[in-house]
Design a protein around this motif. Structure first.
Motif, PDB file in Angstrom:
ATOM      1  N   ARG A   1     -18.097   7.721   0.728  1.00 45.33           N
ATOM      2  CA  ARG A   1     -16.758   7.212   0.386  1.00 45.33           C
ATOM      3  C   ARG A   1     -16.514   7.153  -1.121  1.00 45.33           C
ATOM      4  O   ARG A   1     -15.406   7.403  -1.583  1.00 45.33           O
ATOM      5  CB  ARG A   1     -16.554   5.787   0.932  1.00 45.33           C
TER       6      ARG A   1
ATOM      7  N   ARG B   1      -7.112  10.403  -1.339  1.00 39.45           N
ATOM      8  CA  ARG B   1      -6.923  11.541  -0.437  1.00 39.45           C
ATOM      9  C   ARG B   1      -6.074  12.647  -1.055  1.00 39.45           C
ATOM     10  O   ARG B   1      -5.659  13.567  -0.354  1.00 39.45           O
ATOM     11  CB  ARG B   1      -6.284  11.052   0.863  1.00 39.45           C
TER      12      ARG B   1
ATOM     13  N   VAL C   1      -5.546   1.111   6.841  1.00 37.43           N
ATOM     14  CA  VAL C   1      -4.517   2.068   6.384  1.00 37.43           C
ATOM     15  C   VAL C   1      -5.136   3.314   5.746  1.00 37.43           C
ATOM     16  O   VAL C   1      -4.542   4.388   5.766  1.00 37.43           O
ATOM     17  CB  VAL C   1      -3.531   1.420   5.378  1.00 37.43           C
ATOM     18  N   GLN C   2      -6.363   3.156   5.213  1.00 34.99           N
ATOM     19  CA  GLN C   2      -7.017   4.333   4.618  1.00 34.99           C
ATOM     20  C   GLN C   2      -7.462   5.330   5.691  1.00 34.99           C
ATOM     21  O   GLN C   2      -7.803   6.467   5.373  1.00 34.99           O
ATOM     22  CB  GLN C   2      -8.246   3.898   3.801  1.00 34.99           C
ATOM     23  N   ALA C   3      -7.528   4.873   6.926  1.00 38.89           N
ATOM     24  CA  ALA C   3      -7.976   5.746   8.012  1.00 38.89           C
ATOM     25  C   ALA C   3      -6.803   6.412   8.715  1.00 38.89           C
ATOM     26  O   ALA C   3      -7.002   7.111   9.715  1.00 38.89           O
ATOM     27  CB  ALA C   3      -8.806   4.948   9.009  1.00 38.89           C
ATOM     28  N   ASP C   4      -5.574   6.200   8.221  1.00 35.11           N
ATOM     29  CA  ASP C   4      -4.408   6.806   8.869  1.00 35.11           C
ATOM     30  C   ASP C   4      -4.620   8.311   9.005  1.00 35.11           C
ATOM     31  O   ASP C   4      -4.957   8.990   8.030  1.00 35.11           O
ATOM     32  CB  ASP C   4      -3.148   6.514   8.029  1.00 35.11           C
TER      33      ASP C   4
ATOM     34  N   LEU D   1      -6.441   3.074  -5.901  1.00 26.93           N
ATOM     35  CA  LEU D   1      -7.536   2.901  -4.948  1.00 26.93           C
ATOM     36  C   LEU D   1      -8.066   4.290  -4.627  1.00 26.93           C
ATOM     37  O   LEU D   1      -7.304   5.163  -4.211  1.00 26.93           O
ATOM     38  CB  LEU D   1      -7.017   2.234  -3.662  1.00 26.93           C
TER      39      LEU D   1
ATOM     40  N   TYR E   1       0.845  -1.204   0.000  1.00 28.35           N
ATOM     41  CA  TYR E   1       0.000   0.000   0.000  1.00 28.35           C
ATOM     42  C   TYR E   1       0.874   1.246   0.000  1.00 28.35           C
ATOM     43  O   TYR E   1       1.796   1.357   0.818  1.00 28.35           O
ATOM     44  CB  TYR E   1      -0.884  -0.022   1.247  1.00 28.35           C
TER      45      TYR E   1
ATOM     46  N   ASP F   1      -3.058   4.757  -3.073  1.00 24.52           N
ATOM     47  CA  ASP F   1      -4.245   5.451  -2.560  1.00 24.52           C
ATOM     48  C   ASP F   1      -4.305   6.864  -3.145  1.00 24.52           C
ATOM     49  O   ASP F   1      -3.551   7.746  -2.747  1.00 24.52           O
ATOM     50  CB  ASP F   1      -4.177   5.507  -1.033  1.00 24.52           C
TER      51      ASP F   1
END
Lengths: 284, 165
Positions: free
Chosen positions: A106, A53, B65-68, A28, A8, A50
């Motif tokens: 989300r 964000r 890990v997405q909530a870090d 993702l 990740y 990711d």
């Protein structure tokens, strides 16, 4: 249900993310489609980046008479954006039909269009809006029409290493009326059929007609035959009904537990007529 | 393994986790907060609903890990430290809005989001808001009643604990 192991990365910039994607990592975003697939091990990416964000993908802004929606914008942000509600209500109305509150909190517009589920809501609206999909990779950016982008079931024009960076929709002048009408599968919330319509009228005649259809077949599409049957014609309910009845022509209607192909085709016509009528009622 | 830092119900935590660990497993098995329930595991039932940075999410469909860096609020964070029930919990109690209780943590967490976004919802709006949460016992009527009852305690709701912005 536990996904396969994966690496990740959460890069701080789009540039870093694109570099990782160029090496074969997969993006993702909100994860509302990808994570369930990973839990079922239908998808087994070895490396996830990711992008959900990245501030660079999270904006809604007006530029030169168009509205730019960053790929990282969630469905909730689309449905509740004062700018979109005021200037492109069709996209906000459509977002409000997706899933449930938790999914809309989300899930992202970029992720949804890149996934290209044949029952997803956005593609119908984006076809009707003449939207543009902007793609970015380490090589640069390119801008496609919806018909160039959505190729088939779960299949888009995205190349390896490339992601959706934004969706561009028009500022709909006050004279344009729009509507999204959906017949949903109540357990999943997905569209059995969903029709998006966008119309303008002048002097009792249709001057602009756009129809997008999702759920009927393996790929959402722009129903040009319906549009052609109405533009320049008198604004009458008989004309709407006759044109809407064409929406499934030439389509390979899907059949499943919830609706046979014949029923789906019937629903497609009925919901196209509803969407056209509702859009008309909102046009000046 | 990857280190994450989160705040859960106001308490800071830092742990090494596998990237594939789901947020609900992190909350239940690493932190030990078992009030959040794992129901369907397929993001349909909503029993695992929590708040991440003020947004209701299904914690079975998010990797830890997405909530870090996130502020997380779970059902355990609602009642006052002295045990006084949160107004939404109180409304579920008053209206008999549960039978087996399995779905209740998720129902209460989504009710909080519904009422924050729409303090005075109609019955239709309540039912639409509960769309992502399943109850297999009650037939929903008492849950809908509880959401409406909670909406009448607007002053109390204004002092709700908030996770993040």
């Amino acid at each position: 249900m536990i996904a396969n192991s994966f690496e990740y990365s959460a890069p701080g910039s789009l540039k870093e993310a694109l570099a990782l994607l160029a090496e074969g990592a997969k993006p993702l975003a909100g994860g509302m489609s990808l994570i369930p697939m990973m839990k079922l091990r239908l998808a087994n990416p070895e490396h996830l980046v990711d992008i959900g964000r990245l501030p660079e993908l999270n904006y809604i802004r007006e530029e030169n008479g168009e509205l730019h929606i960053g790929a990282g914008v969630t469905h909730f942000e689309v449905e509740s954006s004062p700018l979109l509600l005021g200037k492109c209500p069709l996209i906000a109305e459509t977002a409000a039909h997706i899933g449930d509150i938790q999914v809309r909190n989300r899930g992202t517009i970029g992720g949804s269009v890149a996934h290209a589920d044949p029952s997803a809501d956005y593609p119908a609206a984006l076809h009707a809006l003449d939207a543009k999909i902007v793609l970015v990779s380490g090589e640069g950016t390119r801008t496609l029409s919806t018909e160039e982008f959505f190729l088939d079931t779960f299949t888009t024009a995205l190349e390896p290493g490339e992601i959706v960076s934004e969706v561009i929709v028009p500022v709909d002048a006050g004279l344009t009326g729009t509507s999204y009408q959906k017949f949903l599968q109540p357990a999943s919330g997905f569209a059995i059929v969903g029709a998006a319509a966008r119309v303008r009228q002048e002097g009792g005649k249709f001057t602009l007609v756009r129809v997008g259809m999702t759920g009927l077949s393996g790929n959402a599409y722009r129903a040009r035959n319906v549009e052609d049957a109405l533009v320049g014609k008198e604004v009458t309910d008989a004309n709407i009904q006759a044109a809407a009845a064409l929406v499934a022509d030439g389509q390979d209607a899907s059949s499943d537990l919830h609706a046979t192909a014949e029923y789906r085709a019937h629903l497609a016509g009925a919901y196209t007529a509803r969407a056209l009528r509702a859009a008309l009622a909102r046009s000046a | 393994m990857r280190t994450i830092n989160v705040s859960v119900n106001g308490t800071k935590h830092s742990h090494e986790v596998e990237p594939r660990m789901l947020l609900i497993h992190y909350l239940r098995e690493v932190i030990g907060l078992t009030g959040t329930h794992m129901g369907c595991e397929t993001s349909l039932c909503g029993a695992c609903t929590i708040e991440v940075n003020g947004k209701a999410v299904k914690s079975c469909t998010m990797f830890a890990v997405q909530a870090d860096g996130a502020e997380i609020l779970t059902i355990e964070g609602l009642a006052a430290p002295d045990g006084t029930l949160h107004p939404i919990q109180d409304a579920f109690w008053t209206e008999h809005a549960l039978q087996c209780g399995f779905c209740t943590p998720g129902m209460i967490m989504i009710t909080k989001q519904i009422l924050e976004r729409n303090p005075n919802p109609t019955e239709h709006e309540i039912r639409e808001g509960l769309d992502g949460n399943l109850c297999r016992c009650t037939g929903y009527q008492h849950i809908v009643n509880a959401v409406r009852t909670a909406s009448l305690h607007r002053d109390a709701l204004a002092s709700l604990p908030k996770a993040g912005a």
